[in-house]
Design a protein around this motif. Sequence first.
Motif, PDB file in Angstrom:
ATOM      1  N   TYR A  56       0.840  -1.190   0.000  1.00 42.27           N
ATOM      2  CA  TYR A  56       0.000   0.000   0.000  1.00 42.27           C
ATOM      3  C   TYR A  56       0.874   1.238   0.000  1.00 42.27           C
ATOM      4  N   LEU A  57       0.365   2.276  -0.621  1.00 41.57           N
ATOM      5  CA  LEU A  57       1.006   3.583  -0.634  1.00 41.57           C
ATOM      6  C   LEU A  57       0.023   4.562  -0.015  1.00 41.57           C
ATOM      7  N   TYR A  58       0.517   5.372   0.907  1.00 38.25           N
ATOM      8  CA  TYR A  58      -0.324   6.375   1.555  1.00 38.25           C
ATOM      9  C   TYR A  58       0.327   7.751   1.397  1.00 38.25           C
ATOM     10  N   PHE A  59      -0.487   8.743   1.023  1.00 32.46           N
ATOM     11  CA  PHE A  59      -0.086  10.145   1.080  1.00 32.46           C
ATOM     12  C   PHE A  59      -0.916  10.730   2.214  1.00 32.46           C
ATOM     13  N   VAL A  60      -0.288  10.977   3.349  1.00 29.32           N
ATOM     14  CA  VAL A  60      -1.002  11.391   4.556  1.00 29.32           C
ATOM     15  C   VAL A  60      -0.924  12.906   4.707  1.00 29.32           C
ATOM     16  N   GLN A  61      -2.108  13.552   4.781  1.00 29.41           N
ATOM     17  CA  GLN A  61      -2.180  14.987   5.026  1.00 29.41           C
ATOM     18  C   GLN A  61      -2.110  15.191   6.531  1.00 29.41           C
ATOM     19  N   THR A  62      -1.321  16.161   6.962  1.00 24.19           N
ATOM     20  CA  THR A  62      -1.129  16.371   8.401  1.00 24.19           C
ATOM     21  C   THR A  62      -1.330  17.833   8.781  1.00 24.19           C
TER      22      THR A  62
ATOM     23  N   GLY B  24       0.587  20.752   8.070  1.00 28.71           N
ATOM     24  CA  GLY B  24       1.866  20.057   8.246  1.00 28.71           C
ATOM     25  C   GLY B  24       2.331  19.486   6.913  1.00 28.71           C
ATOM     26  N   PRO B  25       3.448  18.815   6.915  1.00 28.66           N
ATOM     27  CA  PRO B  25       3.949  18.230   5.673  1.00 28.66           C
ATOM     28  C   PRO B  25       3.091  17.039   5.240  1.00 28.66           C
ATOM     29  N   THR B  26       3.062  16.787   3.945  1.00 30.72           N
ATOM     30  CA  THR B  26       2.451  15.556   3.447  1.00 30.72           C
ATOM     31  C   THR B  26       3.470  14.453   3.680  1.00 30.72           C
ATOM     32  N   VAL B  27       3.010  13.350   4.246  1.00 23.62           N
ATOM     33  CA  VAL B  27       3.901  12.242   4.587  1.00 23.62           C
ATOM     34  C   VAL B  27       3.623  11.069   3.645  1.00 23.62           C
ATOM     35  N   VAL B  28       4.692  10.497   3.104  1.00 23.46           N
ATOM     36  CA  VAL B  28       4.582   9.336   2.220  1.00 23.46           C
ATOM     37  C   VAL B  28       4.896   8.085   3.040  1.00 23.46           C
TER      38      VAL B  28
ATOM     39  N   LEU C  51       7.013  14.146   2.059  1.00 21.87           N
ATOM     40  CA  LEU C  51       6.986  14.220   0.602  1.00 21.87           C
ATOM     41  C   LEU C  51       7.967  15.287   0.144  1.00 21.87           C
ATOM     42  N   LYS C  52       8.861  14.898  -0.735  1.00 25.38           N
ATOM     43  CA  LYS C  52       9.809  15.852  -1.334  1.00 25.38           C
ATOM     44  C   LYS C  52       9.477  15.889  -2.808  1.00 25.38           C
ATOM     45  N   GLY C  53       9.166  17.046  -3.319  1.00 27.33           N
ATOM     46  CA  GLY C  53       8.765  17.135  -4.715  1.00 27.33           C
ATOM     47  C   GLY C  53       7.271  16.942  -4.855  1.00 27.33           C
ATOM     48  N   ARG C  54       6.887  16.181  -5.897  1.00 25.00           N
ATOM     49  CA  ARG C  54       5.469  15.986  -6.190  1.00 25.00           C
ATOM     50  C   ARG C  54       5.070  14.532  -6.016  1.00 25.00           C
ATOM     51  N   ARG C  55       3.792  14.306  -5.877  1.00 20.23           N
ATOM     52  CA  ARG C  55       3.282  12.935  -5.731  1.00 20.23           C
ATOM     53  C   ARG C  55       3.575  12.115  -6.980  1.00 20.23           C
TER      54      ARG C  55
END
Length: 149
Positions: free
Chosen positions: A8-14, A26-30, A43-47
């Motif tokens: 699974y891949l998660y892009f977590v909004q914080t 907060g930062p988006t966490v991958v 997240l560094k850069g873009r999704r």
Amino acid sequence: MDKWEYGYLYFVQTTGKPDKGVIPPGPTVVVVADRSGHTCAPLKGRRLEVLNDLGAAGWMISDGYWTCQHVRWLCKAIKSVEGVESMTGYWQFFMRRPLAEEKPKPPAEEKSKPPAEEKSKPPAEEKSKPPAEEKAEPSGEEKPKPSST
């Protein structure tokens, strides 16, 4: 039949830490979770770059969906990222790729032991040297050089 591995891949909004009553984003966490465990990084850069990197590693990634649920292990995992206070929600993607077959490695003993016939033979360099060259020259003395006349 092919074997597959899944993840699974998660892009977590914080949210960030509150400052004077204001809660900053907060930062988006991958988070990537697969058979080797999970990794968690800001997240560094873009999704799209993350999706491209995973695709280059052989992962096929499904369409994702957004949820506001707070999954306990995911909330705990993102706390390790600097600047994260809490999770507001996340995008979840299902991943799969063909499982690369792992070849069994030979035991370390067999690698280090040379075959029996190699043990008994002297190295090629020692064979080709005449006995006179094997003796060391006395230090400080030089042999006279032949003149080129």
